[in-house]
Design an enzyme around this catalytic site. Structure first.
Site, PDB file in Angstrom:
ATOM      1  N   HIS A  80       7.694  10.547   7.241  1.00  0.00           N
ATOM      2  CA  HIS A  80       7.773   9.447   7.429  1.00  0.00           C
ATOM      3  C   HIS A  80       7.447   9.090   8.731  1.00  0.00           C
ATOM      4  O   HIS A  80       7.508   9.502   9.928  1.00  0.00           O
ATOM      5  CB  HIS A  80       8.820   8.988   7.339  1.00  0.00           C
ATOM      6  N   ASP A  86      10.158   9.014  -1.451  1.00  0.00           N
ATOM      7  CA  ASP A  86       9.518   9.721  -3.198  1.00  0.00           C
ATOM      8  C   ASP A  86       9.557  11.037  -3.703  1.00  0.00           C
ATOM      9  O   ASP A  86       9.617  11.277  -4.714  1.00  0.00           O
ATOM     10  CB  ASP A  86       8.194   9.335  -2.577  1.00  0.00           C
TER      11      ASP A  86
HETATM   12  N1  CMC Z   1       3.357  18.059   4.864  1.00  0.00           N
HETATM   13  C1  CMC Z   1       2.783  18.700   6.027  1.00  0.00           C
HETATM   14  N2  CMC Z   1       1.882  18.554   6.629  1.00  0.00           N
HETATM   15  C2  CMC Z   1       2.035  16.869   7.477  1.00  0.00           C
HETATM   16  C3  CMC Z   1       3.244  15.700   6.412  1.00  0.00           C
HETATM   17  C4  CMC Z   1       3.393  16.590   5.097  1.00  0.00           C
HETATM   18  N3  CMC Z   1       3.435  16.283   4.141  1.00  0.00           N
HETATM   19  N4  CMC Z   1       3.504  15.088   6.930  1.00  0.00           N
HETATM   20  C5  CMC Z   1       2.849  14.689   8.222  1.00  0.00           C
HETATM   21  N5  CMC Z   1       2.155  16.439   8.134  1.00  0.00           N
HETATM   22  C6  CMC Z   1       2.349  17.046  10.287  1.00  0.00           C
HETATM   23  C7  CMC Z   1       0.338  15.853  10.056  1.00  0.00           C
HETATM   24  O1  CMC Z   1      -0.228  17.518   9.707  1.00  0.00           O
HETATM   25  C8  CMC Z   1       0.249  15.628  11.757  1.00  0.00           C
HETATM   26  O2  CMC Z   1       0.447  17.512  12.207  1.00  0.00           O
HETATM   27  P1  CMC Z   1      -0.606  17.514  13.361  1.00  0.00           P
HETATM   28  O3  CMC Z   1       0.245  17.033  14.565  1.00  0.00           O
HETATM   29  O4  CMC Z   1      -0.282  18.884  13.354  1.00  0.00           O
HETATM   30  O5  CMC Z   1      -1.847  17.048  13.384  1.00  0.00           O
HETATM   31  C9  CMC Z   1       2.267  15.942  11.457  1.00  0.00           C
HETATM   32  O6  CMC Z   1       2.837  15.927  10.593  1.00  0.00           O
HETATM   33  C10 CMC Z   1       1.954  14.166  11.838  1.00  0.00           C
HETATM   34  O7  CMC Z   1       1.197  13.442  10.345  1.00  0.00           O
HETATM   35  P2  CMC Z   1       0.928  12.104  11.030  1.00  0.00           P
HETATM   36  O8  CMC Z   1       0.172  12.100   9.504  1.00  0.00           O
HETATM   37  O9  CMC Z   1       0.168  11.905  11.549  1.00  0.00           O
HETATM   38  O10 CMC Z   1       2.086  11.042  10.162  1.00  0.00           O
HETATM   39  P3  CMC Z   1       2.006   9.818  10.305  1.00  0.00           P
HETATM   40  O11 CMC Z   1       3.246   8.937  11.136  1.00  0.00           O
HETATM   41  O12 CMC Z   1       0.903   9.157  10.516  1.00  0.00           O
HETATM   42  O13 CMC Z   1       1.861  10.065   8.771  1.00  0.00           O
HETATM   43  C11 CMC Z   1       3.443  10.216   6.484  1.00  0.00           C
HETATM   44  C12 CMC Z   1       3.330   9.434   7.952  1.00  0.00           C
HETATM   45  C13 CMC Z   1       4.273  10.001   5.750  1.00  0.00           C
HETATM   46  C14 CMC Z   1       2.100   9.070   5.828  1.00  0.00           C
HETATM   47  C15 CMC Z   1       2.552  11.689   6.418  1.00  0.00           C
HETATM   48  O14 CMC Z   1       3.723  12.200   6.847  1.00  0.00           O
HETATM   49  C16 CMC Z   1       2.445  11.945   4.662  1.00  0.00           C
HETATM   50  O15 CMC Z   1       1.139  12.145   4.180  1.00  0.00           O
HETATM   51  N6  CMC Z   1       3.143  12.576   3.614  1.00  0.00           N
HETATM   52  C17 CMC Z   1       3.026  12.614   2.332  1.00  0.00           C
HETATM   53  C18 CMC Z   1       3.213  11.630   2.161  1.00  0.00           C
HETATM   54  C19 CMC Z   1       4.447  10.480   1.482  1.00  0.00           C
HETATM   55  O16 CMC Z   1       5.070  11.447   1.944  1.00  0.00           O
HETATM   56  N7  CMC Z   1       4.038   9.770   1.377  1.00  0.00           N
HETATM   57  C20 CMC Z   1       5.318   8.320   1.274  1.00  0.00           C
HETATM   58  C21 CMC Z   1       5.708   7.824   2.513  1.00  0.00           C
HETATM   59  S1  CMC Z   1       7.649   7.289   2.646  1.00  0.00           S
HETATM   60  C22 CMC Z   1       7.298   6.023   1.172  1.00  0.00           C
HETATM   61  C23 CMC Z   1       6.301   4.696   1.909  1.00  0.00           C
HETATM   62  O17 CMC Z   1       6.094   5.124   2.767  1.00  0.00           O
HETATM   63  O18 CMC Z   1       5.705   4.170   1.031  1.00  0.00           O
END
Ligand code: CMC
Length: 432
Positions: A308, A366
Site C-alpha cells: 500500500h 483487497d
Molecule cells: N508484490 C510484490 N512486490 C511489490 C508489491 C506486491 N504486491 N507491491 C509493491 N511491491 C514492491 C515494488 O516492486 C517495489 O519494489 P522496488 O523498490 O524493488 O522497485 C516496492 O515494493 C515499492 O512498490 P511501489 O510500486 O513503489 O509502491 P507504490 O506505493 O507505488 O504502490 C501499490 C502501492 C498498492 C500500487 C502496490 O503495492 C501494488 O501494486 N500492490 C498490488 C495491488 C494492490 O493490492 N492494490 C490495492 C491497494 S489497497 C486498496 C486501494 O487502494 O484501492
C-alpha cells in the site's frame, strides 16, 4: 529562527526562501509551497504525490506506519464493530455521529430516493451483454448528470447536499442493475421497507417470480465491507473526484471520473485480481512459485492484495476483514473454500519472507474482501462495483468539503517539461 518554517537555499543564485510549516491535528506537518514559484521561480516535483498533500481535509486520517485509520476521529475498528454503514455515511458527510432524530431523517431521505428515472434504465441496453460492470457504472453514474444538471447549482450548499442524497440512494440501484443486465435478469426495483444493505442484496439476488429472503448473515458481512470501504482520504479515485469537481463540473460526472480511477488493479480493481490470483495458484503447494515471481524484478507479477502506498504496517481494514472472512465462511459453512486456505498460507509465507518484510508489504483491504464477497454470492467482476458503491459516500463527502472551502479554485498541477526546445516548423517535402 521561526520553528514553524523551513528555509531553503537555491545554490545557483544563493537566494534563500522561508516556507511556512503548517501543523494539522494529527500526522506530519506540511510545508506550504504554494508561493514558491512566485517567490523563487521554482516548481516542486513529486509525481505520484509521495510527499505532497493535495488539500486540507477534516474527514479521514491515516497513520500508515502505525496502521491507524480514523473517520472524523473515530477508529475504524470501533465503527466496524458498533456502527452501521448509513451512520458512517452521516458521519463522513456531516462530521458528527447523528442523534436518533438526525439519523431517522437521514435514513428516510436516503431510502426514499433509491428509484432511478425509467429512461436511465434504457442506457443499460446500449452496453454489450458481456460489458464489464465497472464500464457500465462509469457510464450510468455519469449519465445521472444528464438528469440532474440544469437545476443543480454546485455553489449552493443545499443543492450539494441534495446531490449527495441522490448519489447515495441511487448507487445501489445502478450497481444492482449492472449485474442484472449482465446475467439477463429483469431489473428489481428498490424496496423502501428494507434497510440500505438489504435493499441492495434484494435488488441483486431477487427475481420477480420468487420471494426472496435476505439472510442476516449476508447483511452483516456486507455492512462490514461497506463501512471498511467508505472513505480513505486522498487516494487516486478521491483525488480524481476532487480534481474533476474543482472545475465546478457536475458532481455525478466527477464521481464517474472517480469510478474510472478506482477500476485499475493498482487501486480498487485489486479485489477482483486477488481472487483471480488465488484461483490461478489453485493449490497451496504452488505458493512458493508465486512468491518467487513476485520477488523477481524481471517479472511484472505482483502479489495482489499486498502493499500500500500509505500503510507500511498491516492495513487495519485487512485485519478486520481477515476475522470477518473466517466468521462469514464459518456461518455459511464454506470454510472448505480452497481459496481461503491458499490466502491464509500465502499471507503467512509472505509476512515471514525477507523481501516483503523489508519492503513493508502487508495485506491490504483487497486481500480478504474478495473472499467475503464471493461467499455472499457476488460474482468476481462485481467486486470493484461494490467498492465503488461503498466509496461513493467518501467521494461525495470529499467533494462537498472541497466545494465549501473558501477560495476554492481549480486544481491545476504544473510539470517539469523535458521535451524539445522551441523549433521551427519544416514543410513535409523538406523533412529528411
Ligand atoms: N508484490 C510484490 N512486490 C511489490 C508489491 C506486491 N504486491 N507491491 C509493491 N511491491 C514492491 C515494488 O516492486 C517495489 O519494489 P522496488 O523498490 O524493488 O522497485 C516496492 O515494493 C515499492 O512498490 P511501489 O510500486 O513503489 O509502491 P507504490 O506505493 O507505488 O504502490 C501499490 C502501492 C498498492 C500500487 C502496490 O503495492 C501494488 O501494486 N500492490 C498490488 C495491488 C494492490 O493490492 N492494490 C490495492 C491497494 S489497497 C486498496 C486501494 O487502494 O484501492
Amino acid at each position: 529562527m521561526d520553528r514553524n518554517s523551513l528555509t531553503i537555499r537555491d545554490n545557483r543564485s544563493g537566494k534563500e526562501v522561508t516556507l511556512p510549516i503548517i501543523e494539522g491535528s494529527e500526522g506530519p506537518p506540511v510545508v506550504d509551497v504554494s508561493n514558491i514559484f512566485k517567490d523563487f521561480g521554482l516548481f516542486t516535483l513529486d509525481p505520484g504525490f509521495r510527499s505532497t498533500a493535495s488539500c486540507q481535509s477534516e474527514i479521514t486520517f491515516i497513520d500508515g506506519d502505525q496502521g491507524i485509520l480514523l473517520h472524523r476521529g473515530y477508529p475504524i475498528e470501533q465503527l466496524a464493530e458498533k456502527s452501521n454503514y448509513l451512520e458512517v455515511c452521516y458521519l463522513l458527510i456531516f462530521g458528527h455521529l447523528p442523534t436518533q432524530a438526525e439519523f431517522t431523517e437521514f435514513k428516510n431521505l436516503v431510502t426514499h430516493h433509491t428509484m432511478v428515472h425509467e429512461q436511465l434504465q434504457k442506457f443499460y441496453q446500449g452496453f454489450r451483454r458481456d460489458a464489464h460492470p465497472m464500464a457500465i457504472m462509469v457510464g450510468v453514474v455519469g449519465a445521472l448528470s444528464s438528469f440532474y444538471h440544469e437545476a443543480l447549482d454546485v455553489e449552493d450548499a443545499h443543492h450539494r447536499e441534495i446531490a449527495a442524497y441522490r448519489l447515495l440512494s441511487k448507487m445501489p440501484t445502478l450497481a444492482a442493475f449492472s449485474y442484472k443486465y449482465a446475467v439477463g435478469q429483469p431489473f428489481m426495483y428498490p424496496q423502501n421497507r428494507l434497510c440500505f444493505v438489504e435493499n441492495f442484496l434484494h435488488m441483486m439476488f431477487a427475481v420477480p417470480c420468487e420471494s426472496y429472503h435476505v439472510s442476516p448473515v449476508l447483511v452483516q458481512a456486507m455492512e462490514k465491507i461497506m463501512i471498511l470501504h467508505a472513505d480513505h482520504e486522498q487516494n487516486a479515485s478521491t483525488s480524481t473526484v476532487r480534481l474533476a469537481g474543482s472545475s465546478l463540473a457536475n458532481p455525478f460526472a466527477a464521481v464517474s471520473a472517480g469510478i474510472g480511477a478506482l477500476w485499475g488493479p493498482a487501486h480498487g480493481g485489486a479485489n477482483e485480481a486477488v481472487l483471480g490470483m488465488l484461483g490461478e495458484i489453485g493449490d497451496p503447494d504452488r505458493i512458493g512459485e508465486y512468491i518467487r515471481r513476485a520477488k523477481d524484478p524481471q517479472d511484472s507479477f505482483r502479489l495482489m492484495g499486498f502493499g500500500h502506498r500509505v500503510y507500511k504496517n498491516y492495513d487495519p481494514r485487512a485485519k478486520i476483514l481477515r476475522a470477518a472472512a473466517h466468521q462469514v465462511l464459518q456461518e455459511l459453512d464454506r470454510t472448505d473454500d480452497p481459496r481461503l486456505k491458499i490466502a491464509l498460507k500465502l499471507e503467512r509465507i509472505a509476512l515471514e519472507d525477507d523481501y516483503f518484510v523489508k519492503k513493508k508489504l502487508y495485506p491490504n483491504v483487497d486481500f480478504y474482501s474478495g473472499l467475503i464477497l464471493s461467499a455472499i454470492g457476488i460474482p468476481t467482476n462485481m467486486f470493484t462495483v461494490i467498492f465503488a458503491l461503498a466509496r461513493s459516500v467518501g467521494w461525495i463527502s470529499q467533494w462537498m468539503e472541497m466545494m465549501a472551502e473558501k477560495g476554492q479554485s481549480i486544481g491545476r498541477p504544473r510539470q517539469l517539461y523535458t521535451g524539445a526546445k522551441k523549433r521551427d516548423y519544416i514543410p513535409i517535402e523538406n523533412r529528411g
